[in-house]
Motif scaffolding. Structure first.
Motif, PDB file in Angstrom:
ATOM      1  N   ILE A   5       7.452  -6.947 -10.702  1.00  0.00           N
ATOM      2  CA  ILE A   5       7.573  -6.603  -9.284  1.00  0.00           C
ATOM      3  C   ILE A   5       8.702  -7.401  -8.642  1.00  0.00           C
ATOM      4  CG2 ILE A   5       6.386  -6.583  -7.058  1.00  0.00           C
ATOM      5  CD1 ILE A   5       3.727  -6.493  -8.729  1.00  0.00           C
ATOM      6  N   THR A  13       9.053   1.026   0.215  1.00  0.00           N
ATOM      7  CA  THR A  13       7.702   0.748  -0.269  1.00  0.00           C
ATOM      8  C   THR A  13       7.740   0.526  -1.776  1.00  0.00           C
ATOM      9  OG1 THR A  13       7.192   3.092  -0.652  1.00  0.00           O
ATOM     10  CG2 THR A  13       6.699   2.192   1.531  1.00  0.00           C
ATOM     11  N   GLY A  51       1.481  -5.755   3.587  1.00  0.00           N
ATOM     12  CA  GLY A  51       0.487  -5.100   2.760  1.00  0.00           C
ATOM     13  C   GLY A  51      -0.934  -5.456   3.133  1.00  0.00           C
ATOM     14  N   LEU A  96       7.240  -9.233   2.807  1.00  0.00           N
ATOM     15  CA  LEU A  96       6.299  -8.282   2.225  1.00  0.00           C
ATOM     16  C   LEU A  96       5.194  -7.959   3.224  1.00  0.00           C
ATOM     17  CD1 LEU A  96       5.838  -9.829  -1.337  1.00  0.00           C
ATOM     18  CD2 LEU A  96       7.569  -8.182  -0.582  1.00  0.00           C
ATOM     19  N   ASP A 140       4.788   0.413  -5.149  1.00  0.00           N
ATOM     20  CA  ASP A 140       3.426   0.438  -5.673  1.00  0.00           C
ATOM     21  C   ASP A 140       3.318  -0.658  -6.727  1.00  0.00           C
ATOM     22  OD1 ASP A 140       0.997   1.010  -7.039  1.00  0.00           O
ATOM     23  OD2 ASP A 140       1.134   3.107  -6.419  1.00  0.00           O
ATOM     24  N   VAL A 141       2.398  -1.593  -6.525  1.00  0.00           N
ATOM     25  CA  VAL A 141       2.275  -2.737  -7.429  1.00  0.00           C
ATOM     26  C   VAL A 141       1.106  -2.591  -8.405  1.00  0.00           C
ATOM     27  CG1 VAL A 141       3.314  -4.274  -5.728  1.00  0.00           C
ATOM     28  CG2 VAL A 141       0.822  -4.047  -5.809  1.00  0.00           C
ATOM     29  N   THR A 167      -3.393  -7.278  -2.186  1.00  0.00           N
ATOM     30  CA  THR A 167      -2.366  -6.457  -2.847  1.00  0.00           C
ATOM     31  C   THR A 167      -1.246  -7.314  -3.434  1.00  0.00           C
ATOM     32  OG1 THR A 167      -1.358  -6.064  -0.665  1.00  0.00           O
ATOM     33  CG2 THR A 167      -2.808  -4.340  -1.541  1.00  0.00           C
ATOM     34  N   VAL A 225       3.993  -2.985   0.620  1.00  0.00           N
ATOM     35  CA  VAL A 225       3.275  -3.013  -0.661  1.00  0.00           C
ATOM     36  C   VAL A 225       2.132  -2.007  -0.637  1.00  0.00           C
ATOM     37  CG1 VAL A 225       1.934  -4.446  -2.239  1.00  0.00           C
ATOM     38  CG2 VAL A 225       3.882  -5.433  -0.996  1.00  0.00           C
ATOM     39  N   LYS A 267       0.476  -9.933  -2.364  1.00  0.00           N
ATOM     40  CA  LYS A 267       1.614 -10.366  -1.557  1.00  0.00           C
ATOM     41  C   LYS A 267       1.966 -11.835  -1.800  1.00  0.00           C
ATOM     42  CE  LYS A 267      -0.305  -9.408   2.380  1.00  0.00           C
ATOM     43  NZ  LYS A 267      -1.624  -9.064   1.815  1.00  0.00           N
ATOM     44  N   ASN A 287       5.138 -13.197   3.939  1.00  0.00           N
ATOM     45  CA  ASN A 287       4.290 -12.015   3.789  1.00  0.00           C
ATOM     46  C   ASN A 287       3.344 -11.905   4.984  1.00  0.00           C
ATOM     47  OD1 ASN A 287       1.349 -12.833   2.918  1.00  0.00           O
ATOM     48  ND2 ASN A 287       2.686 -14.183   1.729  1.00  0.00           N
TER      49      ASN A 287
END
Length: 283
Positions: free
Chosen positions: A268, A257, A151, A149, A259-260, A155, A202, A157, A174
């Protein structure tokens, strides 16, 4: 002291279940002047031919401890051992018989199920260790990752990575993105030999990320969240620029990608799993 007693274990799995039970029982004789030797554990014995090969190696001097789930195979084994007057015990039989009477149903008779459970457990343990070691850009074995991940700060991760490790046994790494050219170079170098299919960028809506970072800044700075060195951390203009940087970088990398924003961690994680499944990279 008496001559050492010889024991063998015959199992349709790893033999661990029978070995543990044998050890527990043998321990009750620790005060006696007896000696025994576990000569061999015969693993994954699942048909008559495999058992016949074992039978050639033992005689009536042995105790045979059996952990076989197949009723047909167990009948064959029992008759063969009885014919040769070899003392034997199926450690599963008493429990299966009693449990069947209690539940009112018959078992599935599938060998090796416990080992499958054990394997999954240890896979998760390994994945958790890997994920902890490879949090926030750390770790030296990122090439072994099942999922990576990327980001910005805050966010989600880390919680996503930990959830993937704990619940799916995935080795998750991450990497934080710091919006500057030097960070790009470093991340590119780290990911050079890694398939883009396991990399996920992310994203989060700027208004939500502002609130999360502002709360984080308040925790870090006490009662004065407006300290100069933290102001830009939750400034919405800065965050919008950071997100723009990320989107451009993800496009350059060629990674997916997600969006979380306001999504549960488990939602997720399932999204990631489903994407990996579509690529044949997850079960």
């Amino acid at each position: 002291m008496n001559e050492s007693k010889k024991i063998v274990i015959i199992s349709d799995g790893t033999g661990k279940t029978a070995k543990r039970l044998m050890d527990s029982v043998i321990y009750q004789y620790r005060g006696q002047q007896v000696s025994y030797s576990l000569i061999e554990i015969y693993k994954e014995v699942r048909n008559k031919g495999q058992f016949d090969n074992v039978l050639k190696k033992i005689d009536d001097d042995y105790l045979v401890i059996v952990s076989i789930i197949s009723d047909d195979l167990m009948k064959y084994i029992r008759k063969a051992l009885d014919d040769r007057r070899i003392l034997h015990l199926n450690v599963l039989e008493p429990m299966l018989n009693t449990m069947s009477k209690f539940l009112g149903v018959h078992p599935d008779y599938k060998p090796g199920i416990l080992q499958i459970v054990d394997d999954r457990y240890y896979k998760k343990v390994d994945a958790i260790g890997f994920t902890v070691e490879h949090d926030d850009g750390m770790g030296k074995f990122i090439n072994e990752a099942d999922v990576i991940l990327l980001g910005l700060s805050r966010t989600c991760k880390t919680p996503i990575s930990v959830y993937l490790a704990c619940n799916f046994g995935l080795k998750a790494a991450n990497i934080p993105i710091i919006p500057n050219p030097h960070s790009k170079v470093q991340i590119r170098a780290k990911l050079a030999a890694i398939s883009r299919d396991i990399i996920f960028g992310v994203l989060m809506q700027p208004e939500v990320l502002v609130r999360i970072r502002e709360e984080r800044a308040r925790i870090l700075s006490g009662d004065d969240p407006k300290k100069a060195y933290l102001e830009s951390y939750f400034d919405i203009s800065e965050i919008r620029q950071e997100l723009r940087f990320c989107r451009e970088f993800y496009d350059e990398l060629g990674c997916e990608t997600m969006d979380v924003t306001k999504r549960a961690i488990e939602e997720i994680a399932f999204d990631i799993i489903n994407r990996l499944k579509r690529k044949g990279l997850a079960e």
